[in-house]
Design a protein around this motif. Structure first.
Motif, PDB file in Angstrom:
ATOM      1  N   TYR B  35      -6.308 -58.863   3.844  1.00  0.00           N
ATOM      2  CA  TYR B  35      -6.998 -58.304   2.700  1.00  0.00           C
ATOM      3  C   TYR B  35      -6.604 -59.106   1.450  1.00  0.00           C
ATOM      4  O   TYR B  35      -5.487 -59.621   1.355  1.00  0.00           O
ATOM      5  CB  TYR B  35      -6.573 -56.855   2.448  1.00  0.00           C
ATOM      6  N   LEU B  43      -9.333 -53.131  -2.581  1.00  0.00           N
ATOM      7  CA  LEU B  43      -8.920 -54.081  -1.548  1.00  0.00           C
ATOM      8  C   LEU B  43     -10.157 -54.633  -0.862  1.00  0.00           C
ATOM      9  O   LEU B  43     -11.074 -53.886  -0.511  1.00  0.00           O
ATOM     10  CB  LEU B  43      -8.054 -53.389  -0.493  1.00  0.00           C
ATOM     11  N   LEU B  45     -11.554 -56.644   2.383  1.00  0.00           N
ATOM     12  CA  LEU B  45     -11.271 -57.121   3.726  1.00  0.00           C
ATOM     13  C   LEU B  45     -11.739 -58.564   3.855  1.00  0.00           C
ATOM     14  O   LEU B  45     -12.857 -58.912   3.458  1.00  0.00           O
ATOM     15  CB  LEU B  45     -11.993 -56.247   4.752  1.00  0.00           C
ATOM     16  N   GLU B  56     -14.199 -60.257  12.728  1.00  0.00           N
ATOM     17  CA  GLU B  56     -14.815 -60.054  11.426  1.00  0.00           C
ATOM     18  C   GLU B  56     -14.414 -61.198  10.493  1.00  0.00           C
ATOM     19  O   GLU B  56     -13.243 -61.573  10.410  1.00  0.00           O
ATOM     20  CB  GLU B  56     -14.318 -58.742  10.823  1.00  0.00           C
ATOM     21  N   LEU B  90      -2.653 -59.230   1.392  1.00  0.00           N
ATOM     22  CA  LEU B  90      -2.003 -58.223   2.216  1.00  0.00           C
ATOM     23  C   LEU B  90      -2.413 -58.376   3.665  1.00  0.00           C
ATOM     24  O   LEU B  90      -3.571 -58.623   3.979  1.00  0.00           O
ATOM     25  CB  LEU B  90      -2.398 -56.819   1.743  1.00  0.00           C
ATOM     26  N   HIS B  97      -8.808 -52.393  16.680  1.00  0.00           N
ATOM     27  CA  HIS B  97      -9.917 -52.274  15.748  1.00  0.00           C
ATOM     28  C   HIS B  97     -11.018 -51.471  16.414  1.00  0.00           C
ATOM     29  O   HIS B  97     -11.328 -51.673  17.585  1.00  0.00           O
ATOM     30  CB  HIS B  97     -10.419 -53.653  15.357  1.00  0.00           C
ATOM     31  N   LEU B  98     -11.616 -50.569  15.647  1.00  0.00           N
ATOM     32  CA  LEU B  98     -12.472 -49.573  16.265  1.00  0.00           C
ATOM     33  C   LEU B  98     -13.959 -49.872  16.215  1.00  0.00           C
ATOM     34  O   LEU B  98     -14.767 -49.057  16.590  1.00  0.00           O
ATOM     35  CB  LEU B  98     -12.249 -48.223  15.575  1.00  0.00           C
ATOM     36  N   ARG B  99     -14.334 -51.045  15.742  1.00  0.00           N
ATOM     37  CA  ARG B  99     -15.750 -51.329  15.512  1.00  0.00           C
ATOM     38  C   ARG B  99     -16.582 -51.071  16.760  1.00  0.00           C
ATOM     39  O   ARG B  99     -16.280 -51.575  17.845  1.00  0.00           O
ATOM     40  CB  ARG B  99     -15.925 -52.781  15.063  1.00  0.00           C
ATOM     41  N   GLY B 100     -17.600 -50.282  16.613  1.00  0.00           N
ATOM     42  CA  GLY B 100     -18.539 -50.033  17.695  1.00  0.00           C
ATOM     43  C   GLY B 100     -18.013 -49.142  18.792  1.00  0.00           C
ATOM     44  O   GLY B 100     -18.620 -49.032  19.854  1.00  0.00           O
ATOM     45  N   ASN B 101     -16.898 -48.477  18.583  1.00  0.00           N
ATOM     46  CA  ASN B 101     -16.338 -47.637  19.648  1.00  0.00           C
ATOM     47  C   ASN B 101     -16.217 -46.201  19.157  1.00  0.00           C
ATOM     48  O   ASN B 101     -15.160 -45.798  18.701  1.00  0.00           O
ATOM     49  CB  ASN B 101     -14.981 -48.189  20.086  1.00  0.00           C
ATOM     50  N   GLN B 109      -4.180 -48.063   9.385  1.00  0.00           N
ATOM     51  CA  GLN B 109      -3.636 -49.408   9.301  1.00  0.00           C
ATOM     52  C   GLN B 109      -2.315 -49.359   8.541  1.00  0.00           C
ATOM     53  O   GLN B 109      -2.156 -48.595   7.593  1.00  0.00           O
ATOM     54  CB  GLN B 109      -4.627 -50.325   8.587  1.00  0.00           C
TER      55      GLN B 109
END
Lengths: 112, 120
Positions: B35, B43, B45, B56, B90, B97-101, B109
């Motif tokens: 970050y 912040l 990403l 990402e 940072l 990582h939870l993307r799409g789940n 985090q």
């Protein structure tokens, strides 16, 4: 677009003077809302996760609550050591799914 | 050591220099993040790695180059930076990582204390 707005930007309290910080959010679907505390020169420190409207969590003088549009961080009888910047972040189910969207933070100063 | 450790804590570099930021986590997590934190801004990403794979890249300029050799270590290689790149960088980690789940629960985090970068 997923968005997080925190208010006020800065808050000055006397020791013992209770108050609340606000975090308003706009997301396609909320997966979770996170509160962090950040001290100067340090990284954010995790405080709470809230998942659904009506949920509340407490830790010492801090209590976090959640509605469908906003979250409040209530500080009861604050002490000088509670001075820090408090960050709110949301995790959405669509669009930015999985990523944390942060607000700009509220800088809290508690004077003895 | 425990938690997320970042080195160096402070870095001053010229626009033509090449340097690297290092992050190490001792939490057994599989996702790591970079970050950028600038004054008066939320912040931002930059990069996400999940099980060592980059998942990402948030439209970050190519003068920032991440590297994740394993789930415990993350680097950010810097070259030909601009004055507006001065900020606190940072590193964070999470179990994954939870993307799409949608079936996976939310996992906070955990952040390191950052590297304060100043570009001359």
């Amino acid at each position: 677009e997923d968005q997080v707005t925190q208010s006020p930007e800065a808050l000055r309290l006397q020791e013992g003077e209770s108050s609340s910080l606000n975090c308003s959010y706009t997301v396609s679907g909320l997966r979770g809302l996170f509160w962090y505390r950040q001290d100067p020169g340090k990284g954010p420190e995790f405080l709470f996760t809230l998942y659904s409207a009506g949920e509340e969590k407490e830790k010492e003088r801090l209590k976090a609550t959640l509605t469908k549009k906003e979250s409040f961080l209530h500080i009861t009888a604050p002490k000088p050591e509670d001075s820090a910047t408090y960050l709110c972040a949301v995790q959405a189910t669509g669009g930015s799914q999985g990523n944390l969207i942060f607000g700009k933070g509220t800088k809290l100063s508690v004077k003895p | 050591e425990t938690g997320v450790t970042q080195t160096p804590r402070h870095l001053v570099m010229g626009m033509t220099n090449k340097k690297s930021l290092k992050c190490e986590q001792h939490l057994g997590h599989n996702a790591m993040y970079w970050y950028k934190q600038s004054a008066k801004k939320p912040l931002e990403l930059m990069f996400v790695y999940n099980f060592k794979e980059q998942t990402e890249n948030n439209s970050v300029p190519s003068r920032f180059s991440p590297e994740c050799p394993n789930s415990s270590h993350l680097f950010l290689h810097l070259h030909t930076l601009q004055p507006e790149d001065s900020a606190l960088y940072l590193c964070a980690s999470s179990p994954q990582h939870l993307r799409g789940n949608p079936a996976t629960g939310n996992q906070p985090q955990h952040f390191g204390d950052g590297t304060r970068l100043s570009i001359l």
